[in-house]
Design a protein around this motif. Structure first.
Motif: not given
Length: 241
Positions: A82, A84-86, A92, A96
């Motif tokens: 996974t 995750m960039k945000d 991602d 959320h």
């Protein structure tokens, strides 16, 4: 739950947060936190690790039992598939939001026939914070990134989450200092949590506005493609105030 309500069954942890540095997550590195839990009292307990994000947060073991005096090391890792960039709206991952981890434990008692049964009324929960930043001075942590360990074990003693237990040698001499450090870190984590909640609410409002805009555009396109029907279906069409 109050400490006295679980006087026969207390479980100690050695961390005040799990650290998954975001710069390592975006690179797909393997990140794992080691959480040591100990049963320091006379009752046998059953523990269970729960999380709001079971796809991203992997615990091993996820559950088990501890007899009086027993100790176990839990490996709580981030699923490195996974990426995750945000880290503002957490778009991602799902849900959320910032992942939450709960360590629950209950007493194991004997029924009239001597069989072990779980006493649901004795359930106690320990919430472990999750941070995507690197630890600050005074933090209690032990994690690895691609096998390289980062630890404060040699600097701070294990604690149970109760301020009165923050004493390294039992003498009480350094208790006030540990209280100060622990309280300061707890306040920082609370402020981070409140900021995250505000960001999540703002993201939800932006998403609602985007949905309304898309709906308005769809209605406008439909009216342009069907000019003769405009006004006929007024009673059945969506109205955007």
């Amino acid at each position: 739950k109050d400490r006295d309500s679980a006087s026969d069954c207390q479980m100690y942890t050695n961390l005040d947060a799990l650290f998954f540095p975001h710069e390592d997550i975006v690179k797909g590195k393997r990140i794992s936190n080691t959480v040591s839990i100990s049963n320091t009292e006379r009752g046998t307990i059953k523990f269970h690790v729960k999380t709001t994000h079971p796809r991203e947060i992997i615990a091993n073991p996820r559950c088990g039992t501890l007899d009086p005096g027993d100790k176990v090391d839990l490996e709580i890792a981030w699923n490195n598939t996974t990426i995750m960039k945000d880290f503002r709206t957490f778009s991602d991952i799902f849900p959320h939001s910032v992942p939450k981890i709960l360590l629950e434990y209950t007493q194991i008692k004997r029924d009239d026939f001597g069989n072990p049964v779980e006493d649901k009324q004795s359930k106690v929960s320990l919430r472990i914070a999750v941070s995507f930043h690197k630890p600050e001075p005074g933090s209690h942590f032990h994690y690895t990134v691609n096998g390289v360990a980062y630890s404060s074990y040699s600097q701070v003693p294990p604690h149970s989450g109760h301020l009165d237990d923050l004493d390294s040698d039992g003498s009480g001499d350094d208790r006030e200092e540990w209280k100060r450090q622990y309280t300061s870190k707890a306040q920082q984590l609370q402020e981070l949590h409140e900021l995250t909640v505000e960001q999540e609410e703002l993201a939800n409002k932006r998403a609602a506005v985007d949905d309304l805009l898309l709906m308005s555009q769809a209605i406008e396109r439909y009216n342009q493609q069907h000019p003769n029907e405009k006004g006929k279906e007024t009673n059945n069409s969506c109205v955007i105030n």
